[in-house]
Design an enzyme around this catalytic site. Sequence first.
Site, short mmCIF file in Angstrom:
data_model
loop_
_atom_site.label_atom_id
_atom_site.label_comp_id
_atom_site.label_asym_id
_atom_site.label_seq_id
_atom_site.Cartn_x
_atom_site.Cartn_y
_atom_site.Cartn_z
N TYR A 165 0.92 -1.10 0.17
CA TYR A 165 -0.10 -0.01 -0.08
C TYR A 165 0.82 1.27 0.03
O TYR A 165 1.49 1.57 0.99
CB TYR A 165 -0.94 0.18 1.29
CG TYR A 165 -1.94 -0.92 1.15
CD1 TYR A 165 -2.17 -1.51 0.11
CD2 TYR A 165 -3.13 -0.56 2.22
CE1 TYR A 165 -3.39 -2.54 -0.06
CE2 TYR A 165 -4.12 -1.53 1.89
CZ TYR A 165 -4.34 -2.48 1.01
OH TYR A 165 -5.53 -3.17 0.83
N LYS A 199 -0.49 -8.24 -2.49
CA LYS A 199 -1.95 -7.51 -2.64
C LYS A 199 -1.63 -6.07 -3.17
O LYS A 199 -1.01 -5.42 -2.17
CB LYS A 199 -2.56 -7.67 -1.26
CG LYS A 199 -4.12 -7.09 -1.07
CD LYS A 199 -4.26 -7.36 0.24
CE LYS A 199 -5.71 -6.92 0.32
NZ LYS A 199 -6.15 -5.49 0.50
P1 FBP Z 1 -11.50 -4.13 1.09
O1 FBP Z 1 -11.64 -5.14 -0.03
O2 FBP Z 1 -12.75 -3.86 1.78
O3 FBP Z 1 -11.08 -2.79 0.41
O4 FBP Z 1 -10.63 -4.66 2.02
C1 FBP Z 1 -9.03 -4.88 1.60
C2 FBP Z 1 -8.51 -4.09 2.85
O5 FBP Z 1 -7.15 -4.19 2.53
C3 FBP Z 1 -8.57 -4.70 4.32
O6 FBP Z 1 -7.60 -5.90 4.21
C4 FBP Z 1 -8.26 -3.21 4.79
O7 FBP Z 1 -8.89 -3.28 6.15
C5 FBP Z 1 -8.51 -2.38 3.91
O8 FBP Z 1 -8.52 -2.55 2.84
C6 FBP Z 1 -7.84 -1.25 4.03
O9 FBP Z 1 -7.95 -0.04 3.13
P2 FBP Z 1 -7.41 1.38 3.26
O10 FBP Z 1 -6.10 1.18 3.78
O11 FBP Z 1 -7.69 1.83 1.85
O12 FBP Z 1 -8.32 2.08 4.32
#
Ligand code: FBP
Length: 303
Positions: A165, A199
């Site tokens: 991320y 991911k």
């Molecule tokens: P979603 O499919 O709901 O987007 O979930 C994926 C995820 O990575 C979760 O594991 C995590 O809680 C969330 O998204 C974090 O998203 P962000 O950093 O955008 O708030």
Amino acid sequence: MARVNLNTLPISTGKKARLHRILYEHGPGNGTALLLPIDHGLEHGPIDFLDNPDALNPEWELRLAKEAGYSGIVFQIGIAEKYMRDFAGEVPLILKLNGRTNVPSEEYALSPLNATVEDAVRLGADAVGYTLYVGSPLQADDLAQFRRVRSDCDRYAMPLIVWAYPRGKAIEEKGGRDSLYAIDYAARAAAELGADMVKVNVPKFEDARMGQLPKPYSNMRMSMTDAIAKVVQSASGVPVLISGGSKLGDEDLLNRARASLESGACGLIFGRNIFQRPYPQALEISRRIAEMMRQTKSEGTAF
Ligand code: FBP
């Protein structure tokens, strides 16, 4: 879709055995993964469950994962400790090792460790998850923390799935967390740092922010399918999972799934898009996605 061939993936025997459960013995199988991430109570707060309060109870998601045929479920330690026992062996567990609330600003993003690889072994997990905030001003701390997790994963033969991320002040100054530049970079960084699986979110092209992106990304525009394919290529053989993001309508969600699979991703990890639907709808759309995964022809990256 790129199906993971465990015989050619350069991983240890123990990691191979664990990934076999996720990729072949549960879910759509045949080298693919359909995962249900449930860590939103920590990452976003109970706000994510307002649309479907039934889903606050992790037994709701575990029952769904079993009935719809998911390859695995993702929990933080507290939920895993309390709820996995009844489903142990039936639904593979991916233990999320770090996590944080979204109350403070994301400018100095860092996701602290809340559990260990030993916890994952004790709970019978088949993989662990780690959020790496690529490009954060606190990356030195993140990378040091990640190095310890990676080395524990190697010691215990625990597959390491990296939530790659892009986050933080500098990423926002360079076009934002959802740009192709940022996601492409995050996927590559996770691969270079030793992820067993990566991911990522789906890249977006925001007109108003294209000028902020480093060249040549500032001039690169492409379809969702091509953008995901580019990210898969940057991960260079490390299998890629595509995440769901905020809730979409059925057709948009199925299109996202199809585009991801056609672009060489080996799997999908959809959270809000599943648990924010009432149970019968969540079950139905999960089954449609799993069926799509079974039917999508193997193509793209060869592992
Ligand atoms: P979603 O499919 O709901 O987007 O979930 C994926 C995820 O990575 C979760 O594991 C995590 O809680 C969330 O998204 C974090 O998203 P962000 O950093 O955008 O708030």
